[in-house]
Design an enzyme around this catalytic site. Sequence first.
Site, short mmCIF file in Angstrom:
data_model
loop_
_atom_site.label_atom_id
_atom_site.label_comp_id
_atom_site.label_asym_id
_atom_site.label_seq_id
_atom_site.Cartn_x
_atom_site.Cartn_y
_atom_site.Cartn_z
N GLU A 198 0.85 -1.20 0.00
CA GLU A 198 0.00 0.00 0.00
C GLU A 198 0.89 1.25 0.00
O GLU A 198 1.98 1.25 0.56
CB GLU A 198 -0.94 -0.02 1.21
CG GLU A 198 -0.26 -0.22 2.57
CD GLU A 198 0.22 1.06 3.20
OE1 GLU A 198 -0.16 2.15 2.71
OE2 GLU A 198 0.98 0.99 4.18
N LYS A 255 8.20 -0.97 -1.63
CA LYS A 255 7.54 -0.22 -0.55
C LYS A 255 8.55 0.35 0.43
O LYS A 255 8.51 1.53 0.80
CB LYS A 255 6.53 -1.12 0.17
CG LYS A 255 5.92 -0.49 1.41
CD LYS A 255 5.21 0.83 1.09
CE LYS A 255 4.78 1.56 2.35
NZ LYS A 255 3.53 1.08 2.91
N LEU A 304 10.22 18.74 1.36
CA LEU A 304 11.38 19.61 1.61
C LEU A 304 11.12 20.58 2.77
O LEU A 304 11.86 21.53 2.93
CB LEU A 304 11.73 20.41 0.35
CG LEU A 304 12.29 19.62 -0.83
CD1 LEU A 304 12.65 20.56 -1.97
CD2 LEU A 304 13.51 18.79 -0.44
N GLY A 328 7.32 10.94 11.89
CA GLY A 328 6.79 9.94 12.81
C GLY A 328 5.79 9.08 12.09
O GLY A 328 5.86 8.88 10.88
N CYS A 381 4.57 4.33 9.51
CA CYS A 381 5.28 3.80 8.34
C CYS A 381 6.77 4.14 8.32
O CYS A 381 7.61 3.24 8.34
CB CYS A 381 4.61 4.30 7.06
SG CYS A 381 2.96 3.65 6.79
N GLU A 394 -1.67 8.80 5.51
CA GLU A 394 -2.69 9.06 6.51
C GLU A 394 -3.17 10.50 6.34
O GLU A 394 -2.39 11.43 6.20
CB GLU A 394 -2.14 8.84 7.92
CG GLU A 394 -1.83 7.38 8.20
CD GLU A 394 -1.57 7.11 9.67
OE1 GLU A 394 -2.33 7.60 10.51
OE2 GLU A 394 -0.57 6.42 9.96
#
Length: 452
Positions: A160, A216, A262, A269, A272, A164
């Site tokens: 995936e 991934k 950038l 955090g 992932c 979020e």
Amino acid sequence: MNVKTYQTMKIGVIGTGYVGLVSGTCFADSGNDVICVDIDENKVERMRNGEVPIYEPGLNRVFDRAIREGRLNFTTDLEDAFKNSDIIFLCLPTPPGADGQADLSFVLGVADELGKLFNKYGDYKVIVNKSTVPVGTADKVHQKIASKTDAEFDVVSNPEFLREGAAVEDFMKPERVVVGTRSEKAADLMTTLYEPFVRSGNPIIVMDERSSELTKYAANAMLATKITFMNEIANVCEKVGANVDNVRRGIGTDSRIGKRFLFAGIGYGGSCFPKDVQAIHHTAGEYGYDFKILDSVMKVNESQKTSIVEKMNKFYDGDLSGKTFGIWGLSFKPETDDIREAPSLYITKKLAEAGAKMKAYDPEAIGTFKQATDKDTLASMEFIHDRDEVLKDIDALVICTEWNEFRRPYLEKFAEEMIAPIIFDGRNLYDLNRAEEAGLTYISVGRPAVGV
């Protein structure tokens, strides 16, 4: 004019965490019959009753529609989902161990159960690793299932790429879909499944399983590296008197570099980047390769999370005790209630240890923050459910998350409500000239301090 019709598929989704619930809901909304499995009976019952257990913008709308149309169902019965599905997605947790290696016990445990079910219901199925898993996991899942059955099946890697806060849009309109399989039969099924999502021409990229698994990790490691590099540039800017905003604009117009990721701040955090950087670093080590860049990325990010506290210590001559600080933002990024590896966790702990008190506000993450924070830190904190109420009678404000509502305050209000209008901004939300005009003492990341 010929209009292409798409085949309705029967899909099982095992695990209703962030990835599983978004994936299952979006597949159902696109016309497939989806049954989601979770071992948490209370959670399953809540979802059956129309409750979305996570905060994700736009998810409620497609969730409600999919349930109303009877395409999205929930169960605790793995066997029921198995026998009623052609494609089964594994959306299970893979938490990092102490050494950074991803824990595959949930994935392999379910694979073992699937092997047993194949002996009972022997029809061909595709088992899809949707969780972010180390290189070689598809082989391990295949071996685990094959050790229990002689039935025909394929194991596919389908990572995936969901952000979020924008997961529904990312799923419905993916920039690319990566499918890892050497089986032509499985590739055809997966391509048919995803075709409705790429009608604008974005690619479905079919490759071998190991390349898919590594893709991934490589993507997240690259983005984490880009963020960390810019934070290093910001630290240099503070030393030499430059402005990181100007540097960002100067390099971001280079098409080889690009404008995204950038923005300097107090580190990355979430669920992932930290986990995936650790995992690819560990995988490289297992194969005898020292991934030096990622060594630096992890070290810099760890120190960056509390860099704002170092600036506060310098400003207050090393004594933060007895002071009250406002905290704006607890989630690791805006538009989510996820606080995993959020800088706020580290900042508030440091401030509590220094003897400071805190008044904190976040639009969505107060509940999840309380669940993840130690008792000693919580004892030093008061949680406020109004942005501006935080400002009353505080010595300074600390900004940890760039929620939109924090970008547009009436800056003069800081001077009206606070003991002193002092802002420590970990997300560089305000224009320096505007802050100076408002009479603020404004200390941000990689930019000249105002009013000091």
